[in-house]
Design an enzyme around this catalytic site. Structure first.
Site, short mmCIF file in Angstrom:
data_model
loop_
_atom_site.label_atom_id
_atom_site.label_comp_id
_atom_site.label_asym_id
_atom_site.label_seq_id
_atom_site.Cartn_x
_atom_site.Cartn_y
_atom_site.Cartn_z
N CYS A 65 -10.14 12.38 10.52
CA CYS A 65 -11.59 12.43 10.45
C CYS A 65 -11.74 13.43 11.63
CB CYS A 65 -12.13 11.07 11.26
SG CYS A 65 -10.84 9.88 11.98
N GLY A 69 -4.14 26.40 9.04
CA GLY A 69 -3.73 26.18 7.90
C GLY A 69 -5.20 26.37 6.79
N THR A 70 -6.37 25.96 7.42
CA THR A 70 -7.64 26.03 6.96
C THR A 70 -7.77 27.39 6.50
OG1 THR A 70 -8.45 24.20 8.11
CG2 THR A 70 -10.07 25.81 7.19
N THR A 129 -6.53 41.78 15.93
CA THR A 129 -5.44 41.90 16.92
C THR A 129 -4.93 40.44 16.91
OG1 THR A 129 -6.60 43.43 18.19
CG2 THR A 129 -4.72 42.26 19.33
N1 PLP Z 1 -3.91 21.06 4.99
C1 PLP Z 1 -3.37 19.84 5.29
C2 PLP Z 1 -2.68 19.10 4.01
C3 PLP Z 1 -3.60 19.40 6.57
O1 PLP Z 1 -3.15 18.10 6.75
C4 PLP Z 1 -4.36 20.20 7.30
C5 PLP Z 1 -4.67 19.74 8.99
O2 PLP Z 1 -5.03 18.40 8.95
C6 PLP Z 1 -4.67 21.33 7.19
C7 PLP Z 1 -4.77 21.86 5.74
C8 PLP Z 1 -5.62 22.22 7.96
O3 PLP Z 1 -4.85 22.84 9.10
P1 PLP Z 1 -5.46 23.69 10.25
O4 PLP Z 1 -5.77 22.36 11.27
O5 PLP Z 1 -4.37 24.50 10.93
O6 PLP Z 1 -6.64 24.42 9.89
#
Ligand code: PLP
Length: 373
Positions: free
Chosen positions: A313, A71-72, A226
């Site tokens: 955290c 997600g990041t 990849t």
């Molecule tokens: N966005 C939200 C709302 C999240 O809760 C999180 C993870 O805690 C992330 C982004 C980040 O995702 P990832 O851990 O896959 O990088």
């Protein structure tokens, strides 16, 4: 033996058996998805099956899906890759978005945790160059669901692009990227029962995307490297399982609601953040007057129950929640809140254990308050 209750699904969810099986299958094979030989073609087919499954979960076309490391990275790719220098993000975004928009504007939220649409309109009307707006689909700490349709309508009026971080909403709510009008949407596998370290950015056809990682041109040149075949296989299987079990969240919601009813019935000094707004079915952000969230997390951990304090955290540090501060600036309860986030493994037994342990905490806090009054 001490009971073990996992109630921290918003931090990470248990690996679904379907996902574990798909990972095991992928691990047993060799083949680069870019290779033209038979081994490569099998690997490619595996990637494309997973892409279709992720697309089905999010209501998008498979070609919209760009696999990332989570997600990041998905959020960073949208915020940097859209090519807009003017960024407006809601004040309650996850650090993944806040950090990618360090110098961007912050859209305020109301006390119920929903983004202030008038403020957004006003900020966009201030002019300047066309913006990228980022408002999460649902918040990770409170579960509050944002008015994405309205955000998109306002943003469009001002020629802005829109990204939504749907990492927490995916699987728990029905998503329809195609109908949402969004340009970008971020997903993460480990919140839906897939492995960590894999996610996706959905990109509407025609929306700009400047690759942030160049190289071999994978993912149609949008994200080189990849493919993480094992992660992608696990993500796809988790996405299918999640899409087929959205209904199970009704059962989880009933558990969450009963926990909150029991907590509120305990007495004064209990506050549930965002309860007036539409919320994810599994999340409860709840404070007890006079007892720091960190103390509550430790006490519940000793009782065998896993929950989180304040914002999730990373690196073990608990900081004051920017989300609760944005909702109710300076509220003393913000430091006294924990996040209970339930999921598909929780049942009646877990609820009973949780309610009992939470009541013990509440009684301790009340006794302390009386002693110091
Ligand atoms: N966005 C939200 C709302 C999240 O809760 C999180 C993870 O805690 C992330 C982004 C980040 O995702 P990832 O851990 O896959 O990088």
């Amino acid at each position: 033996m001490k009971a073990k209750v996992y109630a921290d699904f918003n931090a990470t969810a248990p690996l679904r058996p379907e996902s574990a099986a798909a990972i095991a299958e992928a691990l047993a094979e060799v083949g680069n998805p870019s290779s033209v030989h038979a081994f490569g073609r099998v690997a490619r087919a595996r990637v494309e099956r997973a892409r279709a499954a992720v697309a089905r979960l999010a209501g998008s076309a498979p070609r919209d899906v760009v696999f990332t490391s989570g997600g990041t990275e998905a959020a960073a790719l949208a915020l940097k890759g859209a090519g807009r220098r003017r960024l407006l993000v809601s004040a309650i975004e996850h650090d993944a978005v806040l950090a990618a928009a360090r110098d961007g504007g912050r859209i305020p939220v109301r006390a119920d945790g929903r983004v202030d649409l008038e403020a957004l309109d006003g900020m966009l009307a201030e002019g300047g160059e066309p913006a990228l707006v980022s408002v999460m689909w649902a918040n990770n700490e409170t579960g509050v669901v944002q008015p994405i349709r309205e955000v998109v309508t306002i943003a469009r009026r001002h020629g802005a692009l829109v990204h939504s971080d749907a990492v927490q909403a995916a699987g728990k709510l029905a998503l329809d990227f195609a109908a949402s009008g969004l340009d970008y949407l971020s997903l993460s596998a480990h919140k839906i029962g897939g492995p960590t370290g894999i996610g996706a950015l959905l990109v509407r056809e025609g929306a700009p995307l400047i690759p942030q990682q160049a190289g071999g041109g994978q993912e149609q040149g949008r994200r080189s490297g990849t493919e993480n075949l094992i992660g992608i296989a696990g993500f796809g299987a988790a996405a299918s399982a999640a899409a087929d079990s959205v209904e199970d969240w009704r059962r989880v919601e009933a558990l969450r609601d009963r926990f909150e009813d029991e907590a509120l019935a305990a007495g004064p000094g209990v506050r549930i953040f965002g309860r007036e707004a539409p919320r994810l079915p599994n999340t409860s952000c709840i404070s007890i007057a006079g007892m720091p969230g960190e103390t509550q997390v430790i006490a519940l951990d000793l009782a065998g129950i896993a929950v989180s304090a304040g914002s999730a955290c990373s690196s073990g540090r608990v900081k004051r929640s920017h989300v609760l501060d944005a909702m109710v600036p300076g509220a003393p309860e913000a430091g006294n809140a924990i996040r209970v986030s339930l999921g598909w493994t929780n049942g009646e037994d877990d609820l009973a254990i949780l309610v009992r342990a939470w009541r013990d905490l509440y009684n301790r806090a009340s006794a302390n308050m009386k002693a110091t009054a």
